[in-house]
Scaffold this active site. Sequence first.
Site, PDB file in Angstrom:
ATOM      1  N   ASP A  52       0.855  -1.185   0.000  1.00 49.60           N
ATOM      2  CA  ASP A  52       0.000   0.000   0.000  1.00 49.60           C
ATOM      3  C   ASP A  52       0.890   1.233   0.000  1.00 49.60           C
ATOM      4  O   ASP A  52       1.812   1.342   0.821  1.00 49.60           O
ATOM      5  CB  ASP A  52      -0.914   0.020   1.230  1.00 49.60           C
TER       6      ASP A  52
ATOM      7  N   ASP B 299     -46.038  -1.552  -8.397  1.00 54.50           N
ATOM      8  CA  ASP B 299     -44.637  -1.977  -8.411  1.00 54.50           C
ATOM      9  C   ASP B 299     -44.007  -1.550  -9.724  1.00 54.50           C
ATOM     10  O   ASP B 299     -44.679  -0.988 -10.601  1.00 54.50           O
ATOM     11  CB  ASP B 299     -44.526  -3.497  -8.215  1.00 54.50           C
TER      12      ASP B 299
ATOM     13  N   GLY C  14     -45.005   1.578 -11.744  1.00 54.23           N
ATOM     14  CA  GLY C  14     -44.403   2.856 -11.373  1.00 54.23           C
ATOM     15  C   GLY C  14     -43.323   2.667 -10.320  1.00 54.23           C
ATOM     16  O   GLY C  14     -43.132   1.574  -9.786  1.00 54.23           O
ATOM     17  N   ASP C  15     -42.625   3.762 -10.039  1.00 58.29           N
ATOM     18  CA  ASP C  15     -41.557   3.777  -9.036  1.00 58.29           C
ATOM     19  C   ASP C  15     -42.056   4.577  -7.842  1.00 58.29           C
ATOM     20  O   ASP C  15     -42.323   5.777  -7.958  1.00 58.29           O
ATOM     21  CB  ASP C  15     -40.306   4.422  -9.632  1.00 58.29           C
ATOM     22  N   PHE C  16     -42.202   3.933  -6.671  1.00 58.46           N
ATOM     23  CA  PHE C  16     -42.816   4.654  -5.546  1.00 58.46           C
ATOM     24  C   PHE C  16     -41.929   5.756  -4.985  1.00 58.46           C
ATOM     25  O   PHE C  16     -42.369   6.534  -4.143  1.00 58.46           O
ATOM     26  CB  PHE C  16     -43.325   3.723  -4.444  1.00 58.46           C
TER      27      PHE C  16
ATOM     28  N   ARG D 299     -42.753  -5.679   4.132  1.00 59.46           N
ATOM     29  CA  ARG D 299     -41.352  -6.034   3.905  1.00 59.46           C
ATOM     30  C   ARG D 299     -40.677  -5.044   2.940  1.00 59.46           C
ATOM     31  O   ARG D 299     -39.951  -5.426   2.040  1.00 59.46           O
ATOM     32  CB  ARG D 299     -41.220  -7.462   3.376  1.00 59.46           C
TER      33      ARG D 299
END
Length: 679
Positions: free
Chosen positions: A88, A546, A571-573, A588
């Site tokens: 390193d 969803d 769709g995208d929540f 969940r």
Amino acid sequence: MVLNPVISKLAGKLVVLASASPRRLEILSNAGLRFEVVPSWFKETLDKGLFKAPHEYAVETAKQKALEVARRMRFKHLKTPDIVIGADTIVTVDGMILEKPVDKDDAYRMLSSLSGKEHSVFTGVAIVLCHEKENEEVDYQLIEFYEETKVKFADLSDDMLWEYINSGEPMDKAGGYGIQALGGMLVEYVYGDFLNVVGFPLNHFCKQLDRIYNRCTSSSDQQSASFRPSHNGTRATSVLTQLPPKLSAQSSHSPSSLAKHNPTSGSRPNSSATPLHEVDKKGSTNEADGSCCTLVNSLSKHTEDREANLRDSENTLPLMTSRGQVIELNVTEQEDSEPKKEDLQRIVDLMDGFKASKALFTASKMCVFDLLQSRPGLDAAQVAQEIKASVKGTQCLLEACVSLGLLRSKERTCKKPVFENTDLASRFLLTDAPCSLRGYIQHCNDTVWPLFSHLESAVWEGANQREKAFGKTSTDMFQDTFYKRQEVQLRFMNAMHSIAKVTGQAVATAFDLSRFKTACDLGGCTGAMAYEFTKAHPGLSVTVFDLPAVVEMSEHFYPLHTDNRMPFVGGDFFKDELPKADLYVLARILHDWPDEKVHILLSKIADACSPGCGLLLSEIFLDEDRGGPRRGLLQALSMSEGSQRSAAEYGLLLKSHGFTTVHVRHTDSLLDAMLCIKA
């Protein structure tokens, strides 16, 4: 060349460079060394504040890189290297450690701090010698050192700095420059090893190899200080079976006083090593140079010998810390007592737990339970023929499943035993069972198992190990190129469908929802949870919301979606407008996302809700003392970006978005439930 005398000794040995640096590869290749490249997975996240000097940080990082590769190759590559080299390189100026810049602005900050000044370049190097023993265990002997080179930059104008930065060269180099290329134009002088600045101190390395193979005693002659390498930049305390004479006589040495009593011979002012001695079986120290040589033992006979020495010695034993200091450890003799059978069995069950899981996963993947449901009473040879596996392996797998309560074995007169499913297997392990968990079991085998095989790294780093397990960095399965393959998406959806079918009824019936007429299951996947809500509440319609890709494939799971009470919307929540509803369901979902995204989602739900609207949250609720349940705490070890929470913590989270908790229900299923109302 100085390397030539040891080249013949390295012939036939597996030498590994634990680095992807093209500069180090070129330096060692040009020296005539034959080696393999296995880049280390060690994340360079050590706390720099824990180290007294910059070179200690570089040496510790090099050591962790080399040890990670040495250990991984034995299990992942199924071969043990003879030598692993880790390195390193860092740049230090004005007390600051400069590594690789993260962007152009960071490169400008680094290079500006170097302009017109002299700075130091340190490369820490660790050489791990791997010694296989007869019992298939491995001892790791560690030699570590560092090299310092002084470099002076000219006074640089902003125009010159940005011209160099825009060339792209600084971005993968410590300190933001490459002395062997365009960066050489920035340098006024170099004092010390030029190749050290490039990335590897070849001269010092060659001298160390010469000492290892031509002057040092072999590892079998060294019964020396043994330690556990730790992740926080220090060695764990180590018990010495025999103290060096100088050390035993002075039990309170500081690192500086140790250095006085161990002068180096012929060392250069720009080259030194950590203040630990090489200890041979006679207790003498290696004073040839300042490098550190330590034997890192596996759990083996050496460990047993040390434990025996502890038992036979006085109650107070000297210990050496990572910095060479000696402390006292009081050892009290424990009374011999026979362990309780139930306690011992509990520990053994935990030790064998992973074997039981893998036996279940394998039998499920090979469709053993489906086969024995359609054709009960097959013997091992017949099952082996059907699943196209060896008779011996199948016999062992079937017998293991019997011991786990998944199969029954029936003896036949003068014939081989035959096998059939237990009620447990018939209920949960068949592909077409109403409460089948087979999809989730496959997910555990294909996704969770590989992640947990990197649990040590996950704990060290506090981060998900998806990149190591799968070579994928995306946390969103449906955004990752790998997961855009339909069969992989379907496999994931099948796992979610499987667990929702098992838990859905308990969640859907946890509360009286008669006041609500419309619901929206956010992230509802295949609609399995929503379907249970429509069954339990005939007057309720549930929209499944969803991602479009998920909605498109949902028809693979339910021919029931012709029901107009359960429409699907893509769709995208996080980004799109949410469907209007009286009740929003989050099952969940929240535990998977970081806090900032959780707040974005809850804010969108709160904005969509009018007073009196509901939010039904279903998760594993941790006990308030975080002592259980086990499934939630074990799930947290996957190190997703989210968090497992208690019911009270979820309640406070929802309260911050205007929701009042009305009911909390700990169900008899795998998920708990909470009903909140918008104030």
